[in-house]
Structure formats: C-alpha cells, structure tokens
Design an enzyme around this catalytic site. Sequence first.
Site, PDB file in Angstrom:
ATOM      1  N   LYS A  13       0.753  -1.143   0.019  1.00 12.74           N
ATOM      2  CA  LYS A  13      -0.223  -0.080   0.030  1.00 12.74           C
ATOM      3  C   LYS A  13       1.010   1.108  -0.091  1.00 12.74           C
ATOM      4  O   LYS A  13       0.687   2.342  -0.864  1.00 12.74           O
ATOM      5  CB  LYS A  13      -0.805  -0.130   1.236  1.00 12.74           C
ATOM      6  CG  LYS A  13      -1.822  -1.167   1.560  1.00 12.74           C
ATOM      7  CD  LYS A  13      -2.817  -1.062   2.619  1.00 12.74           C
ATOM      8  CE  LYS A  13      -2.006  -0.850   3.920  1.00 12.74           C
ATOM      9  NZ  LYS A  13      -1.333  -2.183   4.654  1.00 12.74           N
ATOM     10  N   ARG A  88      -8.298   0.731  10.601  1.00 13.61           N
ATOM     11  CA  ARG A  88      -7.858  -0.751  10.716  1.00 13.61           C
ATOM     12  C   ARG A  88      -8.851  -1.521  11.637  1.00 13.61           C
ATOM     13  O   ARG A  88      -8.597  -2.561  12.277  1.00 13.61           O
ATOM     14  CB  ARG A  88      -6.490  -0.615  11.527  1.00 13.61           C
ATOM     15  CG  ARG A  88      -5.473  -1.070  10.515  1.00 13.61           C
ATOM     16  CD  ARG A  88      -4.122  -0.862  11.250  1.00 13.61           C
ATOM     17  NE  ARG A  88      -2.992  -1.559  10.707  1.00 13.61           N
ATOM     18  CZ  ARG A  88      -1.999  -1.013  10.086  1.00 13.61           C
ATOM     19  NH1 ARG A  88      -1.901   0.330   9.805  1.00 13.61           N
ATOM     20  NH2 ARG A  88      -0.896  -1.678   9.825  1.00 13.61           N
ATOM     21  N   ARG A 127      12.112  -6.845   3.697  1.00 12.00           N
ATOM     22  CA  ARG A 127      11.793  -5.347   3.747  1.00 12.00           C
ATOM     23  C   ARG A 127      12.988  -4.558   4.354  1.00 12.00           C
ATOM     24  O   ARG A 127      13.429  -4.766   5.445  1.00 12.00           O
ATOM     25  CB  ARG A 127      10.465  -5.164   4.142  1.00 12.00           C
ATOM     26  CG  ARG A 127      10.086  -3.505   3.962  1.00 12.00           C
ATOM     27  CD  ARG A 127       8.831  -3.267   4.252  1.00 12.00           C
ATOM     28  NE  ARG A 127       8.146  -3.388   5.543  1.00 12.00           N
ATOM     29  CZ  ARG A 127       6.856  -3.142   5.920  1.00 12.00           C
ATOM     30  NH1 ARG A 127       6.122  -2.661   4.826  1.00 12.00           N
ATOM     31  NH2 ARG A 127       6.437  -3.471   7.064  1.00 12.00           N
ATOM     32  N   ARG A 161      12.768  -2.847   9.808  1.00 10.25           N
ATOM     33  CA  ARG A 161      11.667  -2.280  10.984  1.00 10.25           C
ATOM     34  C   ARG A 161      11.637  -3.361  12.048  1.00 10.25           C
ATOM     35  O   ARG A 161      11.682  -4.611  11.676  1.00 10.25           O
ATOM     36  CB  ARG A 161      10.286  -2.230  10.234  1.00 10.25           C
ATOM     37  CG  ARG A 161      10.072  -0.698   9.861  1.00 10.25           C
ATOM     38  CD  ARG A 161       8.737  -0.866   9.063  1.00 10.25           C
ATOM     39  NE  ARG A 161       7.418  -1.159   9.731  1.00 10.25           N
ATOM     40  CZ  ARG A 161       6.478  -1.248   9.421  1.00 10.25           C
ATOM     41  NH1 ARG A 161       5.952  -0.282   8.271  1.00 10.25           N
ATOM     42  NH2 ARG A 161       5.256  -1.567   9.923  1.00 10.25           N
ATOM     43  N   ARG A 172       1.302  -9.628  13.554  1.00  7.63           N
ATOM     44  CA  ARG A 172       0.549  -8.381  12.796  1.00  7.63           C
ATOM     45  C   ARG A 172      -0.464  -9.215  11.643  1.00  7.63           C
ATOM     46  O   ARG A 172      -1.417  -8.454  11.715  1.00  7.63           O
ATOM     47  CB  ARG A 172       1.424  -7.753  12.238  1.00  7.63           C
ATOM     48  CG  ARG A 172       2.391  -7.005  13.090  1.00  7.63           C
ATOM     49  CD  ARG A 172       3.680  -6.242  12.545  1.00  7.63           C
ATOM     50  NE  ARG A 172       3.350  -5.325  11.078  1.00  7.63           N
ATOM     51  CZ  ARG A 172       4.506  -5.119  10.363  1.00  7.63           C
ATOM     52  NH1 ARG A 172       5.426  -5.705  10.390  1.00  7.63           N
ATOM     53  NH2 ARG A 172       4.067  -4.264   9.426  1.00  7.63           N
TER      54      ARG A 172
END
Length: 215
Positions: A13, A88, A127, A161, A172
């Site tokens: 996103k 969310r 990532r 992260r 998550r």
Amino acid sequence: MILLFFGPPGAGKGTQAKAIIEDLQIPQLATGDMLRVAIKKQTELGLKAQKFMDAGNLVPDALMVSLIQERIQQEDCKNGFLLDGFPRTVPQAEALSSMLESFGLKIDHVVSFKVDREELIERLSGRIICGNCGASFHETNRPPKKEGICDDCGSENLKRRPDDQRDVVGTRLDTFNRETAPVEGYYLERGLLRELDAKGDFEEIQNSLKATIKA
Ligand code: AMP
C-alpha cells in the site's frame, strides 16, 4: 479525491501510494509512518503507541481517530488525501464516516490490496526501509540501486523495521485477519470497495491501480 488503501501489512500500500500521490496532488496519510515519527520525537502519542507497535498489536482506536481527525483538517488536505493504514478496525471506519460527514466530505474509492499470506511473509521479512524518508525496498525483489543508499533521498540510513521480525510479522497478520479484515465488509456494503490483485511486479500493479481509480 479521497482514497483509502486497505490491505494487510506487506501488501504494498505504502509503496504504491508514494508512486501515485504526486500525479493526484494529494498527501499520503500513512498512520504507521505518523506513529514512527511520534516515537522518534518521543511525543506523548509516541510513548503510548510504542509498546503496541513493537508487539505487533493495534494502537487503541481513540488515539488513532484523534490523530487522523487533526491531520485531515490541515491545509494540504483541502483537495483530498490518501489514507494508508487507517481505518484498521470497524469502530475506526465508523468514526471516519462520521468525521467526513461532519466536514461534508466522502470517500471516492477504497482499494483493497490482495496478496496471499506466504508472499506477505516473504515481502516483510526482506523489507528494508529508509529511516530518513520512509521509502521501502526489498533485499531481493526491489533492492536500492546503490547498496546501502536510499534511491529517493540519498540517505545511508537504510534499516529493518523492528516489527518486521518473523515472530512479530505472524502476530501482525493474525491481528489483521481478526480486527482489520471486517473493515472490508463495511466498505463493500457501502459500494466503495475495489479489489486490486497486488501480487507480482510493481509496474503492473501501479497500472492496474491507476485503472481502478479512473474506473
Ligand atoms: P504500518 O506501518 O501501517 O504497518 O503500521 C505499523 C504499526 O502501527 C501497526 O502494526 C500498528 O501497531 C500501528 N498502527 C498503524 N495504523 C494503525 C491504525 N489505524 N490503528 C491501530 N494501530 C495502527
């Protein structure tokens, strides 16, 4: 134009949003990025949010709703905005609807990014993000052009992260399925949901996204 990008962590996103906002001339309101800035600055919000984020849990609705309410009233949002990572939960979606209604605004499209769980885990575990501008890369699928240097801002502050560690990623994704997935039904019922196949190549996804928004 008011856009909402919906989807699990790692669906792309933020990366797609960054590539489209310049054309649309609207700001990207990424709640995760806003919270990370608050943590870096050690604000009251940052101090409250950190423990939830580190564990892969959601930050309480009341904090998130007031953060967005304040942000969308700023000058740069007057021609619209792109929400990335908010709402969310269904209560956040309901609060957003009443907030927009009170400002005489409405959402144009909710784009739902579809990627399967295996690919999400693969994307998140590789990532790399820029600690300076927030740009996102992947160690094998989308590495920075020059190793260790951000393509967008030239910073050498590329890092992982903390919540992209494998055990937190699982939490998550479970949190998404339990608390966030029902938000899709909320927008489907209101006729706003547009599905986007978000697997594979960045350019292809960007083209389908542009077509989805124009349609
Ligand atoms: P993201 O960068 O979108 O993956 O968000 C990172 C983390 O910030 C999430 O795992 C949550 O802990 C928190 N967060 C971001 N947006 C929200 C939201 N709308 N509601 C609750 N928590 C959020």
